[in-house]
Design a protein around this motif. Structure first.
Motif, PDB file in Angstrom:
ATOM      1  N   ALA A 243      -5.460   6.773 -17.150  1.00  0.00           N
ATOM      2  CA  ALA A 243      -5.931   7.879 -16.318  1.00  0.00           C
ATOM      3  C   ALA A 243      -4.838   8.336 -15.352  1.00  0.00           C
ATOM      4  CB  ALA A 243      -7.172   7.452 -15.537  1.00  0.00           C
ATOM      5  N   LEU A 244      -4.077   7.384 -14.794  1.00  0.00           N
ATOM      6  CA  LEU A 244      -3.017   7.724 -13.848  1.00  0.00           C
ATOM      7  C   LEU A 244      -1.920   8.537 -14.520  1.00  0.00           C
ATOM      8  CD1 LEU A 244      -1.559   7.564 -11.152  1.00  0.00           C
ATOM      9  CD2 LEU A 244      -0.815   5.247 -11.742  1.00  0.00           C
ATOM     10  N   VAL A 245      -1.473   8.100 -15.694  1.00  0.00           N
ATOM     11  CA  VAL A 245      -0.416   8.826 -16.405  1.00  0.00           C
ATOM     12  C   VAL A 245      -0.897  10.215 -16.817  1.00  0.00           C
ATOM     13  CG1 VAL A 245       0.979   8.876 -18.512  1.00  0.00           C
ATOM     14  CG2 VAL A 245       0.814   6.774 -17.170  1.00  0.00           C
ATOM     15  N   SER A 246      -2.141  10.301 -17.253  1.00  0.00           N
ATOM     16  CA  SER A 246      -2.699  11.600 -17.622  1.00  0.00           C
ATOM     17  C   SER A 246      -2.705  12.537 -16.413  1.00  0.00           C
ATOM     18  CB  SER A 246      -4.123  11.427 -18.148  1.00  0.00           C
ATOM     19  OG  SER A 246      -4.694  12.672 -18.487  1.00  0.00           O
ATOM     20  N   TYR A 247      -3.003  11.986 -15.251  1.00  0.00           N
ATOM     21  CA  TYR A 247      -3.014  12.788 -14.020  1.00  0.00           C
ATOM     22  C   TYR A 247      -1.597  13.263 -13.673  1.00  0.00           C
ATOM     23  CZ  TYR A 247      -4.468  14.285  -9.367  1.00  0.00           C
ATOM     24  OH  TYR A 247      -4.740  15.047  -8.254  1.00  0.00           O
ATOM     25  N   ILE A 248      -0.620  12.365 -13.789  1.00  0.00           N
ATOM     26  CA  ILE A 248       0.764  12.739 -13.492  1.00  0.00           C
ATOM     27  C   ILE A 248       1.261  13.790 -14.485  1.00  0.00           C
ATOM     28  CG2 ILE A 248       3.134  11.901 -13.245  1.00  0.00           C
ATOM     29  CD1 ILE A 248       1.929   9.125 -12.640  1.00  0.00           C
ATOM     30  N   ARG A 249       0.901  13.638 -15.750  1.00  0.00           N
ATOM     31  CA  ARG A 249       1.308  14.630 -16.752  1.00  0.00           C
ATOM     32  C   ARG A 249       0.802  16.021 -16.379  1.00  0.00           C
ATOM     33  NH1 ARG A 249       3.528  12.933 -21.501  1.00  0.00           N
ATOM     34  NH2 ARG A 249       3.243  10.771 -22.151  1.00  0.00           N
ATOM     35  N   ASP A 250      -0.434  16.089 -15.872  1.00  0.00           N
ATOM     36  CA  ASP A 250      -1.027  17.379 -15.529  1.00  0.00           C
ATOM     37  C   ASP A 250      -0.473  17.939 -14.220  1.00  0.00           C
ATOM     38  OD1 ASP A 250      -2.582  17.318 -17.801  1.00  0.00           O
ATOM     39  OD2 ASP A 250      -4.351  16.507 -16.786  1.00  0.00           O
ATOM     40  N   HIS A 251      -0.275  17.068 -13.227  1.00  0.00           N
ATOM     41  CA  HIS A 251       0.066  17.527 -11.891  1.00  0.00           C
ATOM     42  C   HIS A 251       1.543  17.361 -11.533  1.00  0.00           C
ATOM     43  CE1 HIS A 251      -4.312  16.929 -11.755  1.00  0.00           C
ATOM     44  NE2 HIS A 251      -4.315  17.886 -10.848  1.00  0.00           N
ATOM     45  N   GLY A 252       2.304  16.687 -12.382  1.00  0.00           N
ATOM     46  CA  GLY A 252       3.732  16.542 -12.169  1.00  0.00           C
ATOM     47  C   GLY A 252       4.097  15.333 -11.329  1.00  0.00           C
ATOM     48  N   ALA A 253       5.394  14.978 -11.387  1.00  0.00           N
ATOM     49  CA  ALA A 253       5.892  13.857 -10.584  1.00  0.00           C
ATOM     50  C   ALA A 253       5.758  14.205  -9.108  1.00  0.00           C
ATOM     51  CB  ALA A 253       7.347  13.565 -10.941  1.00  0.00           C
ATOM     52  N   MET A 254       5.303  13.247  -8.328  1.00  0.00           N
ATOM     53  CA  MET A 254       5.116  13.467  -6.886  1.00  0.00           C
ATOM     54  C   MET A 254       5.348  12.153  -6.159  1.00  0.00           C
ATOM     55  SD  MET A 254       0.933  13.662  -6.609  1.00  0.00           S
ATOM     56  CE  MET A 254       0.694  14.611  -8.123  1.00  0.00           C
ATOM     57  N   ASN A 255       5.497  12.223  -4.869  1.00  0.00           N
ATOM     58  CA  ASN A 255       5.633  11.005  -4.085  1.00  0.00           C
ATOM     59  C   ASN A 255       4.316  10.241  -4.068  1.00  0.00           C
ATOM     60  OD1 ASN A 255       8.325  11.346  -3.458  1.00  0.00           O
ATOM     61  ND2 ASN A 255       7.935  12.320  -1.490  1.00  0.00           N
ATOM     62  N   ALA A 256       4.425   8.930  -3.908  1.00  0.00           N
ATOM     63  CA  ALA A 256       3.243   8.074  -3.877  1.00  0.00           C
ATOM     64  C   ALA A 256       3.546   6.843  -3.046  1.00  0.00           C
ATOM     65  CB  ALA A 256       2.825   7.687  -5.300  1.00  0.00           C
ATOM     66  N   ILE A 257       2.511   6.065  -2.796  1.00  0.00           N
ATOM     67  CA  ILE A 257       2.654   4.823  -2.045  1.00  0.00           C
ATOM     68  C   ILE A 257       1.769   3.773  -2.702  1.00  0.00           C
ATOM     69  CG2 ILE A 257       0.801   5.366  -0.406  1.00  0.00           C
ATOM     70  CD1 ILE A 257       2.589   4.192   1.817  1.00  0.00           C
ATOM     71  N   ILE A 258       2.263   2.545  -2.828  1.00  0.00           N
ATOM     72  CA  ILE A 258       1.422   1.440  -3.270  1.00  0.00           C
ATOM     73  C   ILE A 258       1.369   0.428  -2.144  1.00  0.00           C
ATOM     74  CG2 ILE A 258       1.830   1.788  -5.728  1.00  0.00           C
ATOM     75  CD1 ILE A 258       3.779  -0.493  -5.727  1.00  0.00           C
ATOM     76  N   SER A 259       0.173  -0.133  -1.936  1.00  0.00           N
ATOM     77  CA  SER A 259      -0.004  -0.970  -0.759  1.00  0.00           C
ATOM     78  C   SER A 259      -1.162  -1.944  -0.930  1.00  0.00           C
ATOM     79  CB  SER A 259      -0.266  -0.091   0.472  1.00  0.00           C
ATOM     80  OG  SER A 259      -0.498  -0.873   1.626  1.00  0.00           O
ATOM     81  N   THR A 260      -1.050  -3.055  -0.237  1.00  0.00           N
ATOM     82  CA  THR A 260      -2.163  -4.003  -0.148  1.00  0.00           C
ATOM     83  C   THR A 260      -2.974  -3.746   1.122  1.00  0.00           C
ATOM     84  OG1 THR A 260      -0.618  -5.594   0.874  1.00  0.00           O
ATOM     85  CG2 THR A 260      -1.042  -5.810  -1.486  1.00  0.00           C
ATOM     86  N   GLU A 261      -2.551  -2.768   1.934  1.00  0.00           N
ATOM     87  CA  GLU A 261      -3.276  -2.418   3.160  1.00  0.00           C
ATOM     88  C   GLU A 261      -4.337  -1.378   2.824  1.00  0.00           C
ATOM     89  OE1 GLU A 261      -2.597  -4.157   5.885  1.00  0.00           O
ATOM     90  OE2 GLU A 261      -1.043  -5.193   4.715  1.00  0.00           O
ATOM     91  N   VAL A 262      -5.331  -1.771   2.057  1.00  0.00           N
ATOM     92  CA  VAL A 262      -6.304  -0.819   1.522  1.00  0.00           C
ATOM     93  C   VAL A 262      -7.283  -0.306   2.564  1.00  0.00           C
ATOM     94  CG1 VAL A 262      -6.143  -1.763  -0.809  1.00  0.00           C
ATOM     95  CG2 VAL A 262      -7.819  -2.711   0.801  1.00  0.00           C
ATOM     96  N   ASP A 263      -7.357  -0.947   3.720  1.00  0.00           N
ATOM     97  CA  ASP A 263      -8.295  -0.529   4.761  1.00  0.00           C
ATOM     98  C   ASP A 263      -7.658   0.399   5.791  1.00  0.00           C
ATOM     99  OD1 ASP A 263     -10.342  -2.102   3.644  1.00  0.00           O
ATOM    100  OD2 ASP A 263      -9.578  -3.892   4.680  1.00  0.00           O
ATOM    101  N   ASN A 264      -6.431   0.830   5.526  1.00  0.00           N
ATOM    102  CA  ASN A 264      -5.728   1.659   6.498  1.00  0.00           C
ATOM    103  C   ASN A 264      -5.134   2.895   5.808  1.00  0.00           C
ATOM    104  OD1 ASN A 264      -4.770   2.398   8.971  1.00  0.00           O
ATOM    105  ND2 ASN A 264      -3.193   0.820   9.103  1.00  0.00           N
ATOM    106  N   ILE A 265      -5.984   3.618   5.108  1.00  0.00           N
ATOM    107  CA  ILE A 265      -5.545   4.736   4.275  1.00  0.00           C
ATOM    108  C   ILE A 265      -4.927   5.867   5.096  1.00  0.00           C
ATOM    109  CG2 ILE A 265      -6.337   6.552   2.713  1.00  0.00           C
ATOM    110  CD1 ILE A 265      -8.251   4.525   1.494  1.00  0.00           C
ATOM    111  N   GLU A 266      -5.459   6.147   6.270  1.00  0.00           N
ATOM    112  CA  GLU A 266      -4.917   7.237   7.070  1.00  0.00           C
ATOM    113  C   GLU A 266      -3.472   6.950   7.496  1.00  0.00           C
ATOM    114  OE1 GLU A 266      -6.242  10.229   7.519  1.00  0.00           O
ATOM    115  OE2 GLU A 266      -7.776   9.476   6.146  1.00  0.00           O
ATOM    116  N   ALA A 267      -3.201   5.687   7.843  1.00  0.00           N
ATOM    117  CA  ALA A 267      -1.824   5.311   8.198  1.00  0.00           C
ATOM    118  C   ALA A 267      -0.915   5.412   6.980  1.00  0.00           C
ATOM    119  CB  ALA A 267      -1.801   3.900   8.765  1.00  0.00           C
ATOM    120  N   LEU A 268      -1.449   5.062   5.811  1.00  0.00           N
ATOM    121  CA  LEU A 268      -0.657   5.166   4.585  1.00  0.00           C
ATOM    122  C   LEU A 268      -0.334   6.627   4.277  1.00  0.00           C
ATOM    123  CD1 LEU A 268      -2.449   2.571   2.271  1.00  0.00           C
ATOM    124  CD2 LEU A 268      -0.302   2.276   3.514  1.00  0.00           C
TER     125      LEU A 268
END
Length: 372
Positions: A121-146
């Motif tokens: 699903a992620l690759v399909s989304y990138i194919r449609d919307h293009g390469a973009m910046n992203a972040i991966i994190s274990t701080e899942v409870d602090n989305i606004e800061a991310l």
């Protein structure tokens, strides 16, 4: 690490889309441009390829880590991707000549990774919307800061990263008594490129990304090479100037990937950022000179302008990508210069394009005969 005890993690895209998974490697937060590689094998070579510096890698292969790691299967001095996103991560491995498991290797190199993501699903989304910046994190409870941290991540377009992966000081590779001498401009060079030159009788001096033509020429080389590397080629002004000087003197010059783009820019042909780029080991290319097809290993997010290359009186397009008809290779009609957008050193990947190293050596031989 026990599978059940792994911490929840997430992938946050620049447009706010979120994918969830579980932590692998070390816990933490990393940013970069998200991209995907379709290769079914060779993950260790991919992770250590300097061309991926500053990028978050999505592996489309469903299983990562199943054959462990081997100290000889690296393309640089360490992991160069910013982080990894995959579907199934193997904490145990099965291979006779493995040096260990991938999770320990990630921990050693302090790599943040996330598995159990719906990568299809992620690759399909990138194919449609293009390469973009992203972040991966274990701080899942602090989305606004991310989200705030992600906004501060620079875009790949206009970004210069060659200086981050290039050698700081010149160094030598091969036998100093070899038949040929090559000056290599390191803007993100892979080890297997150097191995291919060495096994063809070359002694190489590798120079930093900003070396001038005079510095390259001080080695008194028989030929010049401009390597692969990360990010946008346009900020690499020093490399373009060096290429212009080599071209002006009609000296043998070969470029791969980012080096190919630098040579195009040196000829006044512009480059552009692609919607997704090409990353994998099964990309079809047609050699327009021989008419033959090649299965190639590719890794680039920028390409050269085809219309400008076709209109250039001194440039000939030699290879095209058969999926989207982008330029995969050029040569100069009036100079001893050629380049390709893909990776003929093929590690990982097929060996269809290794002849390009032979072609460069032949160009050097002919140049030496002409001079003598």
């Amino acid at each position: 690490m026990k599978y059940q005890s792994r911490k929840k993690a997430l992938v946050l895209l620049a447009d706010g889309t979120i994918f969830y998974g579980k932590s692998v490697g070390v816990q933490g937060t990393v940013t970069g441009e998200i991209c995907f590689n379709t290769g079914m094998t060779g993950y260790q070579e991919i992770f250590t390829d300097p061309s991926y510096f500053g990028q978050l890698m999505v592996a489309t292969n469903a299983h990562i880590g199943n054959y462990g790691v081997n100290d000889h299967e690296v393309e640089s001095d360490g992991i160069k991707i910013s982080g990894l996103i995959c579907r199934n991560f193997s904490f145990t491995h099965s291979r006779v000549d493995s040096n260990g498991n991938l999770n320990d290797w990630f921990t050693k190199h302090q790599l943040v990774a996330i598995s159990d993501v719906d990568t299809r699903a992620l690759v399909s989304y990138i194919r449609d919307h293009g390469a973009m910046n992203a972040i991966i994190s274990t701080e899942v409870d602090n989305i606004e800061a991310l989200k705030k941290q992600l906004l501060e991540t620079p875009n790949m377009e206009g970004l210069e990263l060659a200086s981050k992966v290039s050698t700081k000081e010149p160094y030598f590779v091969g036998d100093e008594n070899a038949e040929f001498k090559i000056a290599a401009l390191d803007i993100g060079i892979k080890k297997n490129i150097l191995r291919n030159f060495v096994k063809r009788g070359a002694y190489i001096k590798v120079f930093p990304y900003n070396a001038t033509f005079e510095e390259l020429a001080s080695f008194n080389p028989d030929g010049y090479f401009i390597s692969n590397g990360p990010s946008d080629p346009q900020p690499l002004i020093e490399a373009q100037e060096a290429a212009k000087e080599i071209i002006k003197r009609d000296l043998p010059l070969f470029g791969i990937c980012l080096g190919h783009q630098v040579i195009a820019l040196a000829n006044g042909i512009s480059t552009y950022k692609m919607h997704n780029g090409h990353r994998g080991i099964n990309h079809p290319v047609k050699n327009l000179i021989t008419g033959k097809g090649e299965i190639t290993s590719q890794n680039h997010g920028f390409a050269i302008n085809r219309a400008e290359a076709e209109a250039h009186e001194n440039v000939e397009i030699t290879h095209v990508h058969l999926n989207d008809h982008t330029v995969a290779g050029i040569r100069m009609k009036n100079k001893n210069v050629f380049s390709v957008q893909y990776h003929p050193e093929a590690s990982p990947g097929p060996h269809d394009a290794e002849y390009l190293f032979d072609q460069f050596i032949e160009n050097i031989k002919e140049s030496k005969i002409a001079v003598s």
